[in-house]
Each structure stands twice: as structure tokens, then as C-alpha cells.
Motif scaffolding. Structure first.
Motif, PDB file in Angstrom:
ATOM      1  N   VAL A 112       0.860  -1.428   0.188  1.00 26.25           N
ATOM      2  CA  VAL A 112       0.236  -0.085  -0.168  1.00 26.25           C
ATOM      3  C   VAL A 112       0.917   1.246  -0.077  1.00 26.25           C
ATOM      4  O   VAL A 112       1.837   1.435   0.757  1.00 26.25           O
ATOM      5  CB  VAL A 112      -0.693   0.089   1.432  1.00 26.25           C
ATOM      6  N   VAL A 113       0.490   2.409  -0.710  1.00 30.29           N
ATOM      7  CA  VAL A 113       1.198   3.632  -0.758  1.00 30.29           C
ATOM      8  C   VAL A 113       0.457   4.499  -0.488  1.00 30.29           C
ATOM      9  O   VAL A 113      -0.736   4.826  -1.133  1.00 30.29           O
ATOM     10  CB  VAL A 113       1.992   3.869  -2.291  1.00 30.29           C
ATOM     11  N   TRP A 114       0.636   5.349   0.688  1.00 28.68           N
ATOM     12  CA  TRP A 114      -0.342   6.538   0.915  1.00 28.68           C
ATOM     13  C   TRP A 114       0.098   7.588   0.068  1.00 28.68           C
ATOM     14  O   TRP A 114       1.352   8.045   0.072  1.00 28.68           O
ATOM     15  CB  TRP A 114      -0.246   6.760   2.332  1.00 28.68           C
ATOM     16  N   VAL A 115      -1.176   8.320  -0.561  1.00 27.07           N
ATOM     17  CA  VAL A 115      -0.843   9.478  -1.396  1.00 27.07           C
ATOM     18  C   VAL A 115      -1.783  10.562  -0.951  1.00 27.07           C
ATOM     19  O   VAL A 115      -2.701  10.359  -0.528  1.00 27.07           O
ATOM     20  CB  VAL A 115      -0.864   9.094  -3.047  1.00 27.07           C
ATOM     21  N   GLY A 158       7.947  12.465  -5.151  1.00 24.10           N
ATOM     22  CA  GLY A 158       7.595  11.533  -5.580  1.00 24.10           C
ATOM     23  C   GLY A 158       6.119  11.067  -5.811  1.00 24.10           C
ATOM     24  O   GLY A 158       5.367  11.481  -5.185  1.00 24.10           O
ATOM     25  N   VAL A 159       5.850  10.680  -7.274  1.00 25.64           N
ATOM     26  CA  VAL A 159       4.335  10.705  -7.406  1.00 25.64           C
ATOM     27  C   VAL A 159       4.036   9.190  -7.971  1.00 25.64           C
ATOM     28  O   VAL A 159       5.083   8.505  -8.480  1.00 25.64           O
ATOM     29  CB  VAL A 159       3.673  11.406  -8.487  1.00 25.64           C
ATOM     30  N   VAL A 160       2.749   8.789  -7.978  1.00 27.15           N
ATOM     31  CA  VAL A 160       2.187   7.631  -8.465  1.00 27.15           C
ATOM     32  C   VAL A 160       1.244   7.924  -9.761  1.00 27.15           C
ATOM     33  O   VAL A 160       0.507   8.963  -9.837  1.00 27.15           O
ATOM     34  CB  VAL A 160       1.455   6.615  -7.610  1.00 27.15           C
ATOM     35  N   LYS A 161       1.484   7.242 -10.920  1.00 25.69           N
ATOM     36  CA  LYS A 161       0.690   7.386 -11.990  1.00 25.69           C
ATOM     37  C   LYS A 161      -0.477   6.285 -12.305  1.00 25.69           C
ATOM     38  O   LYS A 161       0.021   5.269 -11.984  1.00 25.69           O
ATOM     39  CB  LYS A 161       1.448   7.419 -13.187  1.00 25.69           C
ATOM     40  N   LEU A 162      -1.557   6.574 -12.028  1.00 22.25           N
ATOM     41  CA  LEU A 162      -2.426   5.588 -12.468  1.00 22.25           C
ATOM     42  C   LEU A 162      -3.167   5.306 -13.737  1.00 22.25           C
ATOM     43  O   LEU A 162      -3.054   6.067 -14.553  1.00 22.25           O
ATOM     44  CB  LEU A 162      -3.919   5.826 -11.439  1.00 22.25           C
ATOM     45  N   ASP A 163      -3.316   3.952 -13.915  1.00 20.17           N
ATOM     46  CA  ASP A 163      -4.156   3.387 -15.148  1.00 20.17           C
ATOM     47  C   ASP A 163      -5.605   3.935 -15.080  1.00 20.17           C
ATOM     48  O   ASP A 163      -6.110   4.570 -14.437  1.00 20.17           O
ATOM     49  CB  ASP A 163      -3.661   2.153 -15.614  1.00 20.17           C
ATOM     50  N   ALA A 164      -6.178   3.615 -16.434  1.00 16.86           N
ATOM     51  CA  ALA A 164      -7.632   3.783 -16.148  1.00 16.86           C
ATOM     52  C   ALA A 164      -8.436   3.214 -15.160  1.00 16.86           C
ATOM     53  O   ALA A 164      -9.797   3.556 -15.088  1.00 16.86           O
ATOM     54  CB  ALA A 164      -8.085   3.446 -17.760  1.00 16.86           C
ATOM     55  N   SER A 167       1.293  13.156 -12.509  1.00 16.46           N
ATOM     56  CA  SER A 167       0.398  13.019 -11.691  1.00 16.46           C
ATOM     57  C   SER A 167       0.464  13.811 -10.571  1.00 16.46           C
ATOM     58  O   SER A 167       1.528  14.597 -10.278  1.00 16.46           O
ATOM     59  CB  SER A 167       0.365  11.531 -11.223  1.00 16.46           C
ATOM     60  N   ASP A 168      -0.711  14.479  -9.902  1.00 19.97           N
ATOM     61  CA  ASP A 168      -0.502  15.129  -8.694  1.00 19.97           C
ATOM     62  C   ASP A 168      -0.782  14.424  -7.500  1.00 19.97           C
ATOM     63  O   ASP A 168      -1.184  14.968  -6.543  1.00 19.97           O
ATOM     64  CB  ASP A 168      -1.638  16.376  -9.040  1.00 19.97           C
ATOM     65  N   LEU A 169      -0.690  13.160  -7.730  1.00 13.89           N
ATOM     66  CA  LEU A 169      -0.701  12.408  -6.301  1.00 13.89           C
ATOM     67  C   LEU A 169       0.515  11.875  -5.693  1.00 13.89           C
ATOM     68  O   LEU A 169       1.586  11.024  -6.282  1.00 13.89           O
ATOM     69  CB  LEU A 169      -1.274  10.860  -6.794  1.00 13.89           C
ATOM     70  N   ALA A 170       1.011  12.728  -4.791  1.00 17.32           N
ATOM     71  CA  ALA A 170       2.104  12.788  -3.977  1.00 17.32           C
ATOM     72  C   ALA A 170       2.089  11.497  -3.152  1.00 17.32           C
ATOM     73  O   ALA A 170       1.460  11.355  -2.320  1.00 17.32           O
ATOM     74  CB  ALA A 170       2.431  14.066  -3.449  1.00 17.32           C
ATOM     75  N   ILE A 171       3.326  10.769  -3.112  1.00 14.88           N
ATOM     76  CA  ILE A 171       3.829   9.979  -2.095  1.00 14.88           C
ATOM     77  C   ILE A 171       4.149  10.571  -0.852  1.00 14.88           C
ATOM     78  O   ILE A 171       5.207  11.290  -1.066  1.00 14.88           O
ATOM     79  CB  ILE A 171       4.849   8.822  -2.568  1.00 14.88           C
ATOM     80  N   ILE A 172       3.363  10.258   0.222  1.00 18.81           N
ATOM     81  CA  ILE A 172       3.412  11.090   1.353  1.00 18.81           C
ATOM     82  C   ILE A 172       4.845  10.619   2.402  1.00 18.81           C
ATOM     83  O   ILE A 172       5.304  11.079   3.377  1.00 18.81           O
ATOM     84  CB  ILE A 172       2.269  11.385   2.377  1.00 18.81           C
ATOM     85  N   GLY A 173       5.248   9.407   2.023  1.00 17.70           N
ATOM     86  CA  GLY A 173       6.333   8.928   2.590  1.00 17.70           C
ATOM     87  C   GLY A 173       6.056   7.687   3.490  1.00 17.70           C
ATOM     88  O   GLY A 173       6.712   7.431   4.625  1.00 17.70           O
ATOM     89  N   ILE A 174       5.005   7.078   3.341  1.00 20.66           N
ATOM     90  CA  ILE A 174       4.368   5.953   4.270  1.00 20.66           C
ATOM     91  C   ILE A 174       3.986   4.765   3.371  1.00 20.66           C
ATOM     92  O   ILE A 174       3.242   5.071   2.428  1.00 20.66           O
ATOM     93  CB  ILE A 174       3.371   6.405   5.132  1.00 20.66           C
TER      94      ILE A 174
END
Length: 340
Positions: free
Chosen positions: A126-129, A139-145, A161-168
Motif C-alpha cells: 500500500v502506498v499512501w498518497v 515522488g508521485v504515482v501514475k494510475l491507469d484507467a 500525476s498530482d498524487l504525491a507519495i507522502i512517505g508511508i
């Protein structure tokens, strides 16, 4: 389950407060940042915490003892690892390789959070964003459809992407994480700034078929610099206001008004002053003839004739003066009474 907490950096953006105290040990609402982080994860986790491993720099034996005590109070074994040279997030975690086994939470010690902390054991991790305005700094995550993570990118120069990984992060298999970090270390795979990045290990794991799900975050509270640390202190006081409702018997308050939420430490003295809202006063601090709101004052300080807002003052500091938005480090003295 184990918690791995990298905290090797002292925190250059928070100077002068981190010249004598490492950033993760700066108190927020009377508790060090790293202690609040470990407590939050332990409280919200549905698995028993067996070990808490801290990755630190040269912080000294007193700090190490303090960290081990934090783990012990949470019913876990405490382990200390050292990162002598800051070579990136993956390198920091690699220092704790002997603890990377079984289910593992990795949490970097410069952030606090409020989140749904469900550990999805049906996925590999699990990556908290959190959605941010400027993703180029994270660092960010990119999502598919379908909303599944299809890429991990470290500080993208172009919008990804604008979903930043918060470090957890949660990893169901710590050995798998250790293997991927070992691969990038042995093959000298370096990312931005020539450092070994955890996002590269995550991307390798994803490319091999590991499934990562998103952890939603309600509040992401940074402690990177003075302004956001003061803001975070205020948010913690608001979130846990019941915890701060009682003023210790050792505090001496004379002809003063306390506007909650505030943290008042042991042996604090307040005379002819108005304190709050959103103020932390560390143990042994004395405030006289002052108005203070939205500020973080640490231990054994002396504040006289202060009119402070949005301020952060370190341990053993003294302030005599006039209205200011200030940031004083440990043992500082600022005196506006004597101008010659």
C-alpha cells in the motif's frame, strides 16, 4: 509486523532549530515528531508491532536511548541502524536490511498524517498518497484507467500525476523489498541527484507483477520548515484537543488567559499573559506579560513582553521584546529592551 523509520537527516530546512536537535525529535504538541508517527501507526494498525527500527545519523547515545524508549513504550523491540552518508531513500532503508522481513511499514520521520490505515494484505503493498498543487517536488504515482498504480516517478519535471507519495508504505513481504533495493544498490541504479531512490525499487517490483494499492490520506502534515511545522503543531492540537484539555498541576498560571487548544508542559509559569489558541509551551518555559498564539515554544524558554504569532522558539531561548513573527533556535537570546 515491523516499522522501519528512516530519520538520518538533521533537517537543514528547519535550521536553526535542528543545529542541536535532529528534526524528528522536534516536539509537536509536547511529543517528538517521530514518537507521534510511531504511535499513530501502532494505534491505527490492525497488526501487532513487534519491532521498530530507526535509521539515524550521528545523533549521539542520548538520542538513541530516547528512540529505544519510544519503541519499548509501544510494546515493541527497538533497533538502531546508522546511515553515515545520505545517499537517498532506498539507501536509508537498506541500512535496516536485517529487519526487512515479513510485513513491514516504512515511514519517513518528517511527516504526520491522518488516514485510513487499512493494510490491504490482498495486495503486495500500500502506498499512501495525497493530491498536491506542485507534484514536481515529490515522488508521485501514475494510475491507469482502472485506478491501479502503473508507474512510480521521482520528482517529475513534466506533469505526470498530482498524487504525491507522502512517505508511508506497507509491504506484505519485507524480503521482496530488500531484494529489489539490493538490486539497485549492486547495479548502481541512481535517480535524481545521484541517489538511490525507493521509487526505483517500487517501479521494479511493479514491473515484475507486484500489485500496489492506494492509501487515502485525509491530512498530510509536513514538518519540513518553520512555517509548516508551526501549522502542523496547530493541527495536532486541534485534532487531539481532548488530550490537551488538562493543565498539569506543576504549572503556575497567574492572572492569565489560556485559550484552547494549547499544550502546557510541566513546570510552566505564565504571568499576566494571554496564551492561545494553538500554542505549545514546553516543560519549564516561563511567559510574562505576553500575548502568544499559533506558536511552538520549546523547553526552558523565557518570554517577556512578547507579542508572538506564527513563531517557533527553540530550547533555552530567551525573548524580550516587541511584536515579531520569529524563529529562534536553541539557546538564542533576543532582547529589544536594551538598544544601546
Amino acid at each position: 509486523m515491523k516499522i522501519i523509520i528512516p530519520m538520518a537527516g538533521r533537517g537543514s530546512r528547519l535550521r536553526p532549530h535542528t543545529l542541536t536537535v535532529p528534526k524528528p525529535l522536534i516536539p509537536i504538541g509536547g511529543k517528538p515528531i517521530v514518537q507521534r508517527l510511531a504511535e499513530d501507526i501502532t494505534k491505527l494498525s490492525d497488526q501487532k508491532i513487534d519491532e521498530i527500527a530507526f535509521i539515524i545519523g550521528d545523533f549521539g547515545v542520548e538520542v538513541e536511548a530516547q528512540l529505544l524508549e519510544i519503541a519499548e513504550k509501544l510494546g515493541a523491540k527497538g533497533t538502531i541502524y546508522h546511515q553515515d552518508e545520505p545517499l537517498g531513500t532506498a539507501h536509508a532503508i537498506w541500512m535496516a536490511k536485517d529487519s526487512l522481513s515479513g510485513p513491514v511499514v516504512v515511514a519517513f520521520a518528517d511527516t504526520l498524517f491522518r488516514a485510513n490505515f487499512h493494510l490491504d494484505t490482498n495486495s503486495d503493498g500500500v502506498v499512501w498518497v495525497k493530491k498536491v498543487d506542485d507534484p514536481s517536488a515529490f515522488g508521485v504515482v501514475k494510475l491507469d484507467a482502472y485506478g491501479v498504480i502503473e508507474d512510480f516517478v521521482e520528482k517529475p519535471k513534466q506533469f505526470v500525476s498530482d498524487l504525491a507519495i507522502i512517505g508511508i508504505y506497507f509491504f506484505k513481504d519485507g524480503e521482496n523489498l530488500r531484494s529489489e533495493i539490493q538490486h539497485i544498490m549492486e547495479n548502481n541504479i541512481r535517480g535524481n541527484g545521484g541517489e538511490y531512490q525507493l521509487t526505483d525499487a517500487l517501479e521494479n517490483m511493479r514491473a515484475k507483477g507486484n500489485k500496489f494499492t492506494l492509501g487515502p490520506v485525509d491530512e498530510w502534515m509536513d514538518c519540513g520548515n518553520k512555517s509548516v511545522t508551526v501549522q502542523t503543531n496547530g493541527k495536532i492540537l486541534a485534532f487531539e484537543k481532548e488530550e490537551f484539555a488538562d493543565i498539569p498541576n506543576s504549572a503556575k498560571i497567574t492572572n492569565s488567559l489560556i485559550i484552547p487548544p494549547c499544550f502546557i508542559g510541566e513546570n510552566v509559569v505564565i504571568e499576566n499573559s494571554k496564551i492561545g489558541p494553538y500554542v505549545s509551551l514546553g516543560n519549564g518555559t516561563k511567559v510574562v506579560n505576553s500575548n502568544i498564539d499559533n506558536s511552538l515554544i520549546q523547553e526552558k524558554c523565557l518570554i517577556e513582553h512578547g507579542n508572538l504569532t506564527g513563531s517557533m522558539i527553540g530550547n533555552h531561548a530567551e525573548y524580550y521584546g516587541v511584536s515579531r513573527n520569529i524563529s529562534l533556535g536553541d539557546y538564542s537570546v533576543l532582547d529589544f529592551k536594551n538598544k544601546d
